[in-house]
Write an enzyme that holds these catalytic residues in place. Structure first.
Site, PDB file in Angstrom:
ATOM      1  N   LYS A 150      53.113  32.189 -51.910  1.00 30.72           N
ATOM      2  CA  LYS A 150      54.412  31.653 -51.476  1.00 30.72           C
ATOM      3  C   LYS A 150      54.362  30.933 -50.131  1.00 30.72           C
ATOM      4  CE  LYS A 150      57.378  34.885 -53.828  1.00 30.72           C
ATOM      5  NZ  LYS A 150      58.330  35.954 -53.678  1.00 30.72           N
ATOM      6  N   GLY A 190      47.508  42.152 -41.520  1.00 34.96           N
ATOM      7  CA  GLY A 190      48.781  41.883 -40.840  1.00 34.96           C
ATOM      8  C   GLY A 190      48.584  41.413 -39.412  1.00 34.96           C
TER       9      GLY A 190
HETATM   10  P1  AMP Z   1      49.070  35.745 -50.530  1.00 35.65           P
HETATM   11  O1  AMP Z   1      49.144  37.252 -50.476  1.00 35.65           O
HETATM   12  O2  AMP Z   1      50.312  35.055 -50.149  1.00 35.65           O
HETATM   13  O3  AMP Z   1      47.840  35.211 -49.817  1.00 35.65           O
HETATM   14  O4  AMP Z   1      48.916  35.391 -52.067  1.00 35.65           O
HETATM   15  C1  AMP Z   1      47.784  35.740 -52.785  1.00 35.65           C
HETATM   16  C2  AMP Z   1      48.126  35.692 -54.235  1.00 35.65           C
HETATM   17  O5  AMP Z   1      48.521  34.403 -54.587  1.00 35.65           O
HETATM   18  C3  AMP Z   1      46.963  36.053 -55.096  1.00 35.65           C
HETATM   19  O6  AMP Z   1      47.227  37.257 -55.745  1.00 35.65           O
HETATM   20  C4  AMP Z   1      46.883  34.901 -56.082  1.00 35.65           C
HETATM   21  O7  AMP Z   1      46.691  35.320 -57.412  1.00 35.65           O
HETATM   22  C5  AMP Z   1      48.234  34.244 -55.952  1.00 35.65           C
HETATM   23  N1  AMP Z   1      48.214  32.841 -56.363  1.00 35.65           N
HETATM   24  C6  AMP Z   1      47.394  31.872 -55.956  1.00 35.65           C
HETATM   25  N2  AMP Z   1      47.644  30.726 -56.622  1.00 35.65           N
HETATM   26  C7  AMP Z   1      48.626  30.973 -57.508  1.00 35.65           C
HETATM   27  C8  AMP Z   1      49.291  30.190 -58.495  1.00 35.65           C
HETATM   28  N3  AMP Z   1      48.984  28.932 -58.691  1.00 35.65           N
HETATM   29  N4  AMP Z   1      50.251  30.791 -59.220  1.00 35.65           N
HETATM   30  C9  AMP Z   1      50.567  32.085 -59.009  1.00 35.65           C
HETATM   31  N5  AMP Z   1      49.965  32.861 -58.085  1.00 35.65           N
HETATM   32  C10 AMP Z   1      49.007  32.318 -57.347  1.00 35.65           C
END
Ligand code: AMP
Length: 396
Positions: free
Chosen positions: A198, A377
């Site tokens: 996100k 974090g």
């Molecule tokens: P974050 O914790 O914000 O770094 O998000 C990591 C997560 O984002 C991981 O579990 C990935 O599987 C997910 N992610 C990466 N690319 C995508 C995508 N195109 N669609 C859905 N989830 C994603």
């Protein structure tokens, strides 16, 4: 920056905040001892100087109450094996037993206190609890980056009781230097690779790093919010409709600061959020309804590679695809390979914050990048430009 190298610990008792929050299996055996290993150089320095080490840490989330399943007793054997000294243990973190055990400690010896979070005062940052901890040692050493963003008694408040005798351990000092190398003194071109699910969780980071970087690669789920904001069709790809304006604002700010933004030109789109889904390669701004982008496509990776290989300083936070599924891990693996190659050519690379750390470990890049942060974090808050209380308390 006062580090452990500024002190001689001969005949001194070092009260060291370490991060021994390690995973245990059902038989209370340590299943990943990286964090103990990471604290070793600091402990050895104290012992080699002729001092003794009193180690304090938390383990799990006992919420202020004794809970034998989370006793640090469980890690005594593993810690002894790693440090090479039989570690003594006391079933208190503060109180008469802890004071007696600390007082009896001889040069060359190591004492581990019971789980700090068995006491409600720890997470509350209680002054009285911190004062009791401070009675145990002569010098306070903070070597726990993973909790440096918390104003807890053992990470922050206790430092007040050591106005002259406080410093960073090697691990924490390395983390601070790595962040500085990227944010303040990074050799140009500086590239940030941001991925993850996100935009909303990374906005503050993006805004804060724009002043420090030349290139911003945006990958993973967060890319689709930018693409939709620019008028592209993202199909069923993950995106945040309430962040479209913000995405455009970020792109404007980047332009104003001469930061080149690289979005994936193409993606691997799937007809289901599943490893076995049908896939097709399509332009990121023309993803059909019913399909969602789950990984970076070949053209995107070529572009990312060119940028990364020409960079002298690299920050990587967040995977560029759903790397947990084998069929959508290729992009993240390719980015890891590019970062490793750039590092081999002399670039400084820092990988930090949550899932990118998991990815570099999973795919074997951990030793091929310059530095992998140990604090999820804490790393994110540093990149957001926040002063971490655990760091500020030593610098005060
Ligand atoms: P974050 O914790 O914000 O770094 O998000 C990591 C997560 O984002 C991981 O579990 C990935 O599987 C997910 N992610 C990466 N690319 C995508 C995508 N195109 N669609 C859905 N989830 C994603």
């Amino acid at each position: 920056m006062k580090t452990i190298d500024d002190f001689n610990f001969s005949d001194k008792k070092a009260l060291i905040r370490v991060d021994f929050n390690v995973p245990l299996d059902e038989n209370f055996q340590v299943t990943d001892s990286n964090r103990i290993q990471a604290a070793k150089p600091t402990i050895i320095k104290v012992l080699e100087d002729g001092g003794s080490a009193i180690l304090m840490s938390h383990l799990g989330r006992p919420k202020g109450m004794r809970n034998d399943a989370m006793s640090l007793q469980h890690i005594v054997n593993k810690a002894s094996e790693i440090i090479g000294v039989q570690v003594k243990f006391v079933e208190e973190a503060v109180g008469p037993k802890a004071e007696e055990a600390a007082a009896n400690l001889k040069p060359g010896e190591v004492l581990l206190l019971e789980n700090l979070r068995f006491y409600a005062g720890e997470e509350k940052g209680d002054r009285e609890f911190a004062e009791k901890l401070s009675r145990l040692g002569d010098v306070y050493v903070n070597d726990a980056f993973g909790t440096a963003h918390r104003a807890h008694a053992s990470t922050t408040i206790v430092a007040e009781f050591f106005p002259e005798n406080k410093c960073f351990g090697y691990l924490l000092a390395k983390e601070i230097e790595a962040i500085k190398k990227v944010m303040d003194s990074g050799e140009k071109p500086v590239t940030a690779i941001l991925g993850g699910a996100k935009v909303s969780s990374k906005i503050t980071i993006i805004e804060n790093i724009l002043d420090a970087i030349d290139h911003l690669i945006i990958g993973g789920g967060m890319a689709y919010t930018f693409v939709k904001a620019k008028g592209g069709r993202v199909g069923d790809s993950i995106h945040e409709d309430d962040k479209l304006d913000l995405a455009l604002e970020i792109l404007d700010k980047a332009r104003a600061k001469n930061v080149t933004v690289h979005l994936p030109g193409d993606v691997i789109a799937a007809d289901d959020f599943s490893n076995d889904a049908n896939t097709q390669i399509c332009p990121i701004d023309a993803i059909p309804e019913g399909w969602q982008g789950l990984d970076a496509g070949p053209k995107a990776l070529e572009n990312f590679g060119e940028v990364i290989l020409n960079s002298k300083t690299i920050l990587w936070n967040g995977p560029v695809g759903v790397f947990e599924m084998e069929n959508f891990a290729k992009g993240t693996i390719a980015v890891g390979e590019y970062v490793a190659e750039a590092t081999k050519k002399g670039a400084f690379s820092l990988v930090g914050g949550g899932d990118s750390v998991a990815a570099v470990k999973k795919f074997g890049f951990k030793d091929k990048v310059s530095y992998v942060s140990t604090g999820g974090g804490a790393m994110l808050e540093s990149l957001e430009g926040k002063d971490l209380p655990g760091i500020a308390a030593i610098q005060k």
